[in-house]
Design an enzyme around this catalytic site. Sequence first.
Site, PDB file in Angstrom:
ATOM      1  N   HIS A  54      -6.490 -10.176  -4.083  1.00  0.00           N
ATOM      2  CA  HIS A  54      -5.442  -9.299  -3.901  1.00  0.00           C
ATOM      3  C   HIS A  54      -4.527  -9.138  -4.946  1.00  0.00           C
ATOM      4  O   HIS A  54      -3.421  -8.888  -4.838  1.00  0.00           O
ATOM      5  CB  HIS A  54      -5.007  -9.204  -2.580  1.00  0.00           C
ATOM      6  N   GLU A  70      -9.808 -12.843   1.138  1.00  0.00           N
ATOM      7  CA  GLU A  70     -10.518 -11.910   0.397  1.00  0.00           C
ATOM      8  C   GLU A  70     -10.544 -12.213  -1.116  1.00  0.00           C
ATOM      9  O   GLU A  70     -10.886 -11.214  -1.664  1.00  0.00           O
ATOM     10  CB  GLU A  70     -10.110 -10.502   0.818  1.00  0.00           C
ATOM     11  N   ASP A 120       0.096  -6.789  -3.391  1.00  0.00           N
ATOM     12  CA  ASP A 120      -1.105  -6.568  -3.117  1.00  0.00           C
ATOM     13  C   ASP A 120      -1.571  -5.704  -4.211  1.00  0.00           C
ATOM     14  O   ASP A 120      -0.956  -5.078  -5.116  1.00  0.00           O
ATOM     15  CB  ASP A 120      -1.691  -5.947  -1.930  1.00  0.00           C
ATOM     16  N   ARG A 138       0.870  -1.085   0.107  1.00  0.00           N
ATOM     17  CA  ARG A 138       0.037   0.063   0.061  1.00  0.00           C
ATOM     18  C   ARG A 138       0.862   1.211   0.043  1.00  0.00           C
ATOM     19  O   ARG A 138       0.653   2.285  -0.728  1.00  0.00           O
ATOM     20  CB  ARG A 138      -0.995  -0.042   1.113  1.00  0.00           C
ATOM     21  N   ASP A 165      -3.705  -0.969  12.381  1.00  0.00           N
ATOM     22  CA  ASP A 165      -4.120   0.372  11.634  1.00  0.00           C
ATOM     23  C   ASP A 165      -5.153   1.057  12.142  1.00  0.00           C
ATOM     24  O   ASP A 165      -5.459   1.950  11.702  1.00  0.00           O
ATOM     25  CB  ASP A 165      -4.143  -0.129  10.229  1.00  0.00           C
TER      26      ASP A 165
HETATM   27  C1  ACM Z   1      -6.813  -9.320   5.819  1.00  0.00           C
HETATM   28  O1  ACM Z   1      -6.809  -8.296   6.640  1.00  0.00           O
HETATM   29  N1  ACM Z   1      -7.700  -9.231   4.461  1.00  0.00           N
HETATM   30  C2  ACM Z   1      -5.755 -10.441   6.163  1.00  0.00           C
END
Ligand code: ACM
Length: 654
Positions: A236, A292, A159, A130, A385
């Site tokens: 991702h 995800e 990612d 990121r 975070d």
């Molecule tokens: C995650 O927070 N998607 C591992």
Amino acid sequence: MTLRLTASILLTTAAAMSLNARVASPDDIIPRPALFTPADGVCAIDHTSGRMPNIYKEIGQTSSASPESYTLTITPEGFKITAPTEAGHFYAMQTIRQMLAGDSVTAVRCGTVSDEPRFAYRGLLFDVSRHFRPIDFLKKQIDAMALMKLNRLHLHLTDGAGWRMPIDRYPRLNEFAAWRPQAKWSDWSVAGARYCESSDPRAYGGYYTKDELRDLIDYAAQRNIVVVPEIEMPGHSEEVLAAYPELSCSGQPYSSSDFCPGKEATFKFLEGVLDEVMEIFPSEYIHIGGDEASKSAWHDCPDCRKRMADEGFTDINQLQSYLITRMERYLNAHGRSIIGWDEILEGGVAPNATIMSWRGTQGGIEALKSGHDVIMTPGEFCYIDYSQDAPFKEPESIGGYTPLAKVYSYEPLEPGLTATDASHLLGVQANLWSEYIPADSHAEYMYYPRAYAIAEIGWSTPEKDYPDFHRRALILNDQLKSQGYNVFDLAGEYGERRESLTTVSHLGRGASVTYTLPYHSKYPAAGNTTLTDGLRGGWTYGDKRWQGFSTPMNLVIDLGSEKPIHYIGATFMHSAGAWVHLPDKVVYSISSDGKDFSPAATLWNDVDAAYPKIMFKDYGTTLPEGTRARYIRLEATPNPRPGAWLFTDEIIIN
Ligand code: ACM
Ligand code: ZN
């Protein structure tokens, strides 16, 4: 004159030193040692001469089976370290380094430290996708990790926001997939999450060279830290699929975040990437992501459908399981093991996989019970975070509220786990996802002191004493600050939202609520009583005090009998990073029979939907004198942003 001045300066300095003079103790450090047995006397530290006590080291057994264990004997003559390995010696030295930090330490208390870690895996995640971080930043954090006996650096190398490692076979990954035209993650996301050529004047991002990675790995290894690389699959992976669209179901860039598990090309690519990852990273574990994946493109993809038919799959999740299991087989054949996020349990877990449990602990517990190794990193406690203090005084964040005390309160070994289950619990990790953390100094601010809590959970015995931990965290904070780390000001912590600390009495408290449109099943808080239970929410919508709605709100409160009322109000939360928005409009109406309602007030939003911080807005109204009602209806219209949520904690009626 000169002499007298010098003497008085010396006196002043000596007086100041003696005022602050501190006898350090193994009881002052983080993580708290397993056992400290004090003895009489102190070992003096002479700052003036710079002469430190002698340190004797020997290889020898401790009372622990852990290779990271050590015994440290402190006498007036000096320190003696006994440890079975270099790692144990290294950790004894970290104990000494923490005790001796700061000029005010004039002596160390005598005694014996018998220390060993509770868990073998004690990690921090660095999200360099990121926001790319320089190698020197990572080395600096390795120094801090070592000081607190953390031993795994999980490097989130890939990612959607950028690929960070060169792969010789696939040069577009570092020529293109590592760069984006917008530096700020949210700007980039809103602009359609596109990538650009490294030569583009706007190009923001970067990647580590293989030499830099080797150097980083060596640097970490010298400090007993293993760098665990993560290569995300199948989800991702937008950046890979923009560079190599033939690996997606549609063959088009920017069409999916997931690799196509139906195509053999996907496996050829991933194996090629992992070959080069294994060349660089000696870690036993390779993290293959697995979280995800949307899987949406797989349903209609001919290659995916063929794969499902050939393999006899009936559930789309089995495609993910197929991909992960094949990659596990590949890595196992090369002597490596996989770690995956807990989604890899869906559709059948790969036989030897270690699970990183992030969506709570349920996945981790299920995995432990089926004999898989587990690393616990539940979001509620281990996602750093989230804001660590009152959002109004903190930098923009993804939302949430996870103060030091909350991280510290986490206990990975839940009741009901057997000794066999527990033997598979490898340890804990904190994750600093970095969508909202552009600056390196901001990242440090988010890690420290919360990383101390992970260090303590991972190393120390499970007894909790937050005031004592807080005392030690202040000492370690001072040490890191003096070494140039940008740590959170723990001494100036504001704490939880004041409104949430006491119950609020009001006329509507205990009144029944009828929902014309239901609250969301994921955010019920206390269910139907939430909005009239007198309990206000804290800084985060996830604290089970806030009720969430993904639709407009429409509900009716019944006071039981008609009463004079002069005020109606509800507070809504705004947290744009979490898609939590203020209602565009709130309409209150009142009735005495529950059938005929007359309007009482219409209140409008005046806050920008993009406001970067968490905030709260009262939608409250004073009613004309003489107003009476039994029923009060609240209708709230959400912000038009697609996916906007509404969150409120209490409807106050007086
Ligand atoms: C995650 O927070 N998607 C591992
Ligand atoms: Zn496909």
